[in-house]
Scaffold this active site. Structure first.
Site, PDB file in Angstrom:
ATOM      1  CG  LEU A  52      -1.163 -11.825   0.337  1.00  0.00           C
ATOM      2  CD1 LEU A  52      -1.706 -10.458   0.777  1.00  0.00           C
ATOM      3  CD2 LEU A  52      -0.611 -12.582   1.533  1.00  0.00           C
TER       4      LEU A  52
ATOM      5  N   GLY B 188      -7.961 -14.409  -7.787  1.00  0.00           N
ATOM      6  CA  GLY B 188      -9.377 -14.270  -8.103  1.00  0.00           C
ATOM      7  C   GLY B 188      -9.591 -14.334  -9.599  1.00  0.00           C
TER       8      GLY B 188
ATOM      9  N   GLY C 287      -7.393 -11.395 -11.207  1.00  0.00           N
ATOM     10  CA  GLY C 287      -5.970 -11.196 -10.962  1.00  0.00           C
ATOM     11  C   GLY C 287      -5.539 -11.703  -9.601  1.00  0.00           C
TER      12      GLY C 287
ATOM     13  CG  ASP D  95     -18.355 -10.934  -6.773  1.00  0.00           C
ATOM     14  OD1 ASP D  95     -18.948 -12.028  -6.758  1.00  0.00           O
ATOM     15  OD2 ASP D  95     -17.159 -10.819  -7.083  1.00  0.00           O
TER      16      ASP D  95
END
Length: 431
Positions: free
Chosen positions: A145, A148, A151, A264
């Site tokens: 999908l 990042g 992972g 983040d």
């Protein structure tokens, strides 16, 4: 298997009475036994003393019966009350356990009859690796999908067509262990409609996995900067996404105790469900006052979203998240990436490029994302631009609290999308 016979609390109470008070079994006074005789009864006159003794004996028997009756009644009432209390406590405990399980296993997992789950801590569950391997078709590339810095995220299809998102942490070492434990810890105590739900986790050898609820519209980054270039996101949907994100941040900053700094926040960590409800994800870098000194935290984050004071001085506060939110708001407004390449050796941030034009009302409409240009009330456009400018101020003390940002956005979002805006005529979004 043979079912075990259940003993109710009432049975337990009466059994205790039986064993603790064996004398109660023989509490009845035996009737007088008449002795048979062949000779006729002889009538004897009783003396006054004998008559008084008989009366006293009868009276004593009556008192004894009364005492025993009252004692039995009191004990019975106590036993019934105790059994009722025990039943109430058991019922409440069962209800609490059911509620916790309902929180940890969302509707996606409630359909999975074959889940092998072992309780870990509170509402986060451990899921068997073989189940994840099968659901992702052995972590096939076709099921990726997104990717990042830590992972890939895979689409997982379980029994009965139920879906989930499985994040696999690549690498190893102390840094990955720390991030894994950190996210697991935060998700164990964070529950909010605008925070993505963690369904479970898995530890398999050196690999670590998180299983999240599946959000079919993916990330805000993919919708804004992917092949569709934000064509599916109208002005009001973008304002709804901004409002949902602000609500999630307000929960972290104001409701959580101690407050949580996400550290983040970015468009790739804002996920959208089928109705475009926005949910904040990825708490691997999040911190709270209770577990570490913010001033000594290692510099982490994503280029373009990190607040200046954090980069320059290492100062980290809730206002650092507000700065990142301002960058996301600019992405929604302008349709541009947070950092764009001007040349092979030079990058330009969206903040640097936009700031001179955001405060100029004559230039602002021309820099809005072409996908939504001329579809909004200009007054609302100026208000959103003003909020964005305040959020990305270089000085942290000049930035508003996320609560103030939230209250500024609510009147700009239609009622049916979670705000308070009402239309007297069809909106551009409806047209």
């Amino acid at each position: 298997m043979e079912r075990k016979r259940q003993i109710s609390p009432t049975h337990v109470a009466f059994l205790l009475l039986f064993f603790l008070f064996p004398s109660l079994n023989n509490c009845r006074v035996p009737p007088r036994q008449l002795q048979a005789s062949s000779s006729p009864p002889v009538l004897m006159a009783q003396s006054p003393t004998d008559s008084q003794m008989v009366t006293e004996v009868q009276h004593n028997h009556f008192d004894k019966d009364l005492i025993i009756f009252v004692s039995l009644s009191v004990l019975a009432v106590i036993a019934i009350a105790l059994s009722a209390i025990i039943a109430w406590i058991s019922c409440r405990k069962h209800h609490k356990d059911s509620t916790l399980k309902g929180l940890s296993l969302t509707p996606v997992f409630s359909k999975l009859s074959s889940l092998k789950i072992v309780h870990k801590k509170e509402v986060v569950e451990m899921i068997d690796y073989s189940l994840l391997d099968s659901a992702t078709n052995h972590f096939s590339e076709d099921n990726i999908l997104g990717e990042g810095g830590f992972g890939c995220v895979y689409k997982a299809s379980f029994n009965e067509g139920s879906l989930a998102a499985v994040k696999k942490l690549d690498g190893g070492g102390m840094e990955y262990e720390r991030m894994f434990d950190n996210e697991l810890n935060f998700f164990g105590r964070i529950r909010h409609p605008n925070i993505v739900s963690l369904l479970g986790y898995c530890i398999h050898g050196e690999s670590r996995f998180f299983v999240y609820e599946f959000l079919p519209n993916g990330s805000l980054e993919s919708l804004l900067h992917g092949s569709s270039h934000g064509s599916s996101l109208t002005w009001h949907l973008r304002m709804k996404i901004a409002l949902d994100t602000a609500r999630g941040l307000e929960y972290l900053h104001e409701t959580c105790n101690p407050p949580v700094i996400h550290r983040d926040l970015k468009s790739s960590n804002i996920l959208l469900d089928a109705e475009f409800n926005a949910k904040i994800s990825d708490f691997g870098l999040a911190i709270s006052d209770c577990n570490q000194n913010k001033a000594s935290v290692k510099l982490s984050g994503t280029l373009g979203y990190v607040a200046p004071e954090y980069v320059l001085d290492g100062k980290l506060t809730e206002k650092s998240d507000v700065y990142a939110f301002g960058v996301v708001l600019l992405e929604l407004l302008l349709g541009r990436k947070p950092v764009e390449k001007m040349s092979p050796t030079q990058n330009q941030s969206i903040v640097t490029w936009a700031m001179p034009q955001l405060t100029d009302r004559s230039k602002l409409p021309s820099i809005v994302d072409p996908m939504i240009r001329d579809t909004m009330d200009l007054k609302h456009l100026y208000q959103v631009a003003a909020v964005a400018v305040l959020c990305v101020q270089p000085e942290a003390s000049y930035r508003p609290l996320i609560t103030d940002v939230l209250h500024s956005l609510i009147p700009l979002v239609p009622v049916e999308l979670g705000g308070t805006l009402k239309f007297s005529e069809p909106s551009p979004h409806q047209n």
